[in-house]
Motif scaffolding. Structure first.
Motif, short mmCIF file in Angstrom:
data_model
loop_
_atom_site.label_atom_id
_atom_site.label_comp_id
_atom_site.label_asym_id
_atom_site.label_seq_id
_atom_site.Cartn_x
_atom_site.Cartn_y
_atom_site.Cartn_z
N GLY A 155 0.80 -1.22 0.00
CA GLY A 155 0.00 0.00 0.00
C GLY A 155 0.83 1.27 0.00
O GLY A 155 0.29 2.36 0.16
N SER A 156 2.13 1.14 -0.21
CA SER A 156 3.01 2.31 -0.29
C SER A 156 4.23 1.94 -1.11
O SER A 156 4.61 0.78 -1.19
CB SER A 156 3.45 2.78 1.11
OG SER A 156 4.24 1.77 1.73
N ALA A 157 4.83 2.97 -1.72
CA ALA A 157 6.03 2.72 -2.51
C ALA A 157 6.74 4.03 -2.82
O ALA A 157 6.09 5.09 -2.90
CB ALA A 157 5.68 2.02 -3.83
N ASP A 158 8.03 3.96 -2.98
CA ASP A 158 8.81 5.07 -3.54
C ASP A 158 8.86 4.83 -5.04
O ASP A 158 9.59 3.96 -5.51
CB ASP A 158 10.21 5.09 -2.94
CG ASP A 158 11.17 5.99 -3.70
OD1 ASP A 158 10.69 6.85 -4.47
OD2 ASP A 158 12.40 5.84 -3.53
N LEU A 159 8.08 5.58 -5.79
CA LEU A 159 7.95 5.33 -7.22
C LEU A 159 9.18 5.75 -8.03
O LEU A 159 9.25 5.46 -9.22
CB LEU A 159 6.69 6.01 -7.77
CG LEU A 159 5.37 5.39 -7.32
CD1 LEU A 159 4.20 6.07 -8.01
CD2 LEU A 159 5.34 3.88 -7.55
N VAL A 160 10.13 6.42 -7.39
CA VAL A 160 11.42 6.65 -8.06
C VAL A 160 12.33 5.45 -7.85
O VAL A 160 12.74 4.79 -8.80
CB VAL A 160 12.08 7.95 -7.56
CG1 VAL A 160 13.55 8.00 -7.99
CG2 VAL A 160 11.36 9.16 -8.12
N GLY A 161 12.63 5.13 -6.60
CA GLY A 161 13.57 4.05 -6.31
C GLY A 161 13.07 2.69 -6.70
O GLY A 161 13.85 1.84 -7.14
N GLU A 162 11.76 2.45 -6.56
CA GLU A 162 11.22 1.11 -6.79
C GLU A 162 10.58 0.93 -8.16
O GLU A 162 10.21 -0.20 -8.51
CB GLU A 162 10.19 0.78 -5.70
CG GLU A 162 10.77 0.74 -4.29
CD GLU A 162 9.73 0.40 -3.24
OE1 GLU A 162 9.52 -0.81 -3.00
OE2 GLU A 162 9.13 1.34 -2.69
N TYR A 163 10.45 2.01 -8.93
CA TYR A 163 9.78 1.88 -10.23
C TYR A 163 10.52 2.63 -11.33
O TYR A 163 11.08 2.01 -12.24
CB TYR A 163 8.34 2.36 -10.11
CG TYR A 163 7.47 1.93 -11.27
CD1 TYR A 163 7.12 0.60 -11.43
CD2 TYR A 163 6.99 2.87 -12.20
CE1 TYR A 163 6.31 0.19 -12.49
CE2 TYR A 163 6.17 2.46 -13.25
CZ TYR A 163 5.85 1.13 -13.40
OH TYR A 163 5.07 0.73 -14.45
N ALA A 164 10.56 3.95 -11.25
CA ALA A 164 11.16 4.74 -12.33
C ALA A 164 12.62 4.42 -12.53
O ALA A 164 13.12 4.41 -13.67
CB ALA A 164 10.98 6.23 -12.04
N LYS A 165 13.36 4.18 -11.46
CA LYS A 165 14.78 3.86 -11.58
C LYS A 165 14.99 2.47 -12.17
O LYS A 165 15.89 2.26 -12.98
CB LYS A 165 15.44 3.95 -10.21
CG LYS A 165 16.91 3.54 -10.21
CD LYS A 165 17.52 3.64 -8.82
CE LYS A 165 18.98 3.19 -8.82
NZ LYS A 165 19.59 3.28 -7.46
N GLN A 166 14.15 1.52 -11.76
CA GLN A 166 14.38 0.13 -12.14
C GLN A 166 13.89 -0.20 -13.54
O GLN A 166 14.54 -0.94 -14.28
CB GLN A 166 13.68 -0.79 -11.13
CG GLN A 166 14.06 -0.57 -9.67
CD GLN A 166 15.52 -0.85 -9.39
OE1 GLN A 166 16.20 -1.50 -10.17
NE2 GLN A 166 16.02 -0.33 -8.28
N LEU A 167 12.73 0.33 -13.92
CA LEU A 167 12.10 -0.12 -15.16
C LEU A 167 12.98 0.07 -16.40
O LEU A 167 13.10 -0.85 -17.22
CB LEU A 167 10.74 0.55 -15.32
CG LEU A 167 9.89 0.01 -16.48
CD1 LEU A 167 8.42 -0.09 -16.08
CD2 LEU A 167 10.00 0.91 -17.70
N PRO A 168 13.61 1.23 -16.60
CA PRO A 168 14.45 1.37 -17.80
C PRO A 168 15.60 0.38 -17.84
O PRO A 168 15.95 -0.13 -18.92
CB PRO A 168 14.98 2.81 -17.68
CG PRO A 168 13.99 3.51 -16.82
CD PRO A 168 13.54 2.50 -15.84
N LEU A 169 16.19 0.08 -16.69
CA LEU A 169 17.29 -0.88 -16.67
C LEU A 169 16.81 -2.26 -17.10
O LEU A 169 17.49 -2.95 -17.87
CB LEU A 169 17.89 -0.94 -15.26
CG LEU A 169 18.52 0.36 -14.75
CD1 LEU A 169 18.92 0.22 -13.28
CD2 LEU A 169 19.73 0.75 -15.58
N PHE A 170 15.65 -2.67 -16.61
CA PHE A 170 15.09 -3.96 -16.99
C PHE A 170 14.77 -3.98 -18.49
O PHE A 170 15.06 -4.96 -19.19
CB PHE A 170 13.82 -4.23 -16.18
CG PHE A 170 14.06 -4.73 -14.79
CD1 PHE A 170 13.82 -6.05 -14.46
CD2 PHE A 170 14.52 -3.88 -13.80
CE1 PHE A 170 14.04 -6.52 -13.17
CE2 PHE A 170 14.74 -4.33 -12.51
CZ PHE A 170 14.50 -5.67 -12.19
#
Length: 440
Positions: free
Chosen positions: A154-169
């Motif tokens: 129910g919570s997340a840091d959308l930079v560290g846990e999403y925006a940062k990771q997705l391009p690398l993947f």
């Protein structure tokens, strides 16, 4: 406007408050309000003397017309950083955190003339072979995996846990990275741009790229790396390594910031919040007002010259302030400079837009009530001269169950090549974990 022009107040940290002459583009004060610095700089003309890091001096172009002139004049302004006068004369600290992003590499970003055309054509032709439908599918799988890591909280840091990771993947998949190499690519890129032992991180990225080249020479696949190898430009191994490093590094960091900054706009401005149909509009507004790369496009004066009212010496480092030029008040019919311009304009503009929009759409579809978890004015921005990026974007939403795993038939091609990754790994990295998640 009149009050601003008659009362010239430098922002905190500017040399006008002390004894220095150059404006520093690093530190928390610049990161907190760069537009205040740009507004101050514009009072002094189209260019401003700046300091990118302690001991690293440059001239920054803040005027739109002058920036466009520089970007479209490869005869007067060269990209080959072996021309860098201060570096050649020993005035740049060897351990400077900005050096890995400015030092010469034999790739399309740091080349000129015929050599640049050859290398860039190989890159643009290879990227053009990416299938949009396949890319959309991969983004969906990666997005689902990342969201599954935090959706039940129910919570997340959308930079560290999403925006940062997705391009690398996504880039690991596009370039056909097996597990071990993909883990090292992610470590190297993150370290370079986060300033965590940047020199070592750059070495890790280059070695990972070299290992990928060796792998693809013997086992080519349906991926950008293999297409680059097969191109009529006939890139040798060293050229391949450095094209891969620049495509992975220079692609992942701006894309991370573009996703994060667009999410920031959507979550902090009422005209966008939670309205998926406006994602493309929010993206365009972000590229204008809060671009992911703010001060970059490094060039070197080809000879002593006068440019936009400033005397430049041969080999002087000149950067374009994309952020300042975009917001400098030129005519509304102009194009923003977030993708740069001229012969070195970004070759992956359309894939970057597609990845950003698809990633944000999927996030909002999965977490429709996501909202900012802290006051907007409490958010902080990462310090640094080149990028505009949030330190974190804390959010909250209604917890949801983890998404079901994709069927095995839909797994990325990289999973089929995992057995070629090399020695067994004692600790599983992010890319390895994703491949294992898909295989279940």
């Amino acid at each position: 406007m009149d009050a601003e022009s008659t009362t010239l107040v430098p922002p905190p940290g500017c040399p006008a408050h002390g004894t220095g002459e150059r404006i520093p583009l690093y530190g928390s004060q610049f990161a907190a309000d760069p537009q205040a610095y740009y507004a101050y700089m514009r009072h002094f003309g189209a260019t401003t003397p700046v300091e990118l890091a302690p001991g690293v001096e440059a001239t920054l172009v803040t005027d739109y017309t002058a920036a466009l002139q520089l970007l479209q004049d490869p005869a007067s302004f060269r990209k080959d950083s072996r021309r860098w006068r201060d570096l050649n004369e020993g005035r740049v600290p060897a351990d400077s955190p900005v050096l890995p992003l400015l030092a010469y590499r034999p790739n399309c970003m740091f080349s000129d003339g015929v050599e640049h055309l050859r290398l860039r054509q190989a890159v643009t032709d290879s990227l053009a072979r990416v299938d949009t439908r396949r890319l959309t599918q991969r983004i969906g799988q990666i997005s689902d995996y990342l969201i599954a890591q935090f959706s039940s909280r129910g919570s997340a840091d959308l930079v560290g846990e999403y925006a940062k990771q997705l391009p690398l993947f996504v880039f690991n998949e596009l370039f056909g990275c097996p597990a071990d190499i993909g883990d090292r690519v992610m470590f190297g890129i993150s370290g370079m741009f986060d300033g965590v032992n940047a020199a070592r991180a750059a070495d890790v990225l280059l070695q990972a790229a070299a290992d990928l080249v060796i792998l693809k020479r013997s086992r080519p696949g349906d991926d950008v790396t293999s297409w680059l190898m097969q191109h009529e430009a006939a890139l040798d191994n060293e050229e391949m390594v450095h094209q891969l490093a620049i495509l992975l590094g220079a692609g992942a960091e701006p894309l991370r910031n573009l996703i994060g900054n667009t999410l920031h706009r959507l979550l902090t401005q009422d005209q966008y919040a939670h309205k998926g149909g406006l994602i493309a509009e929010a993206l365009d507004d972000t590229l204008w007002g809060n671009p992911p790369l703010t001060n970059y496009a490094p060039h070197y004066a080809a000879a002593d010259m006068e440019f936009a009212g400033t005397k430049l010496e041969a080999g002087e480092l000149v950067l374009v302030s994309i952020a300042a030029a975009n917001t400098g008040g030129a005519g509304s019919n102009r194009a923003h400079l977030a993708w740069s311009a001229g012969p070195h304009a970004c070759p992956s503009k359309e894939p970057a837009r597609h990845i950003t929009v698809t990633a944000i759409e999927n996030l909002f579809n999965r977490l429709p009530d996501v909202e900012l978890a802290v006051p907007a004015d409490s958010l902080t921005w990462r310090p640094g001269p080149f990028s505009r990026a949030l330190s974190a974007l804390p959010t909250r939403f209604t917890p949801v169950q983890e998404a079901p795993r994709p069927a095995a038939a839909a797994r990325p091609a990289a999973t089929a090549r995992e057995e070629h990754a090399g020695a067994p790994r004692k600790e599983r990295g992010l890319w390895s974990s994703f491949l294992s998640w898909l295989a279940k």
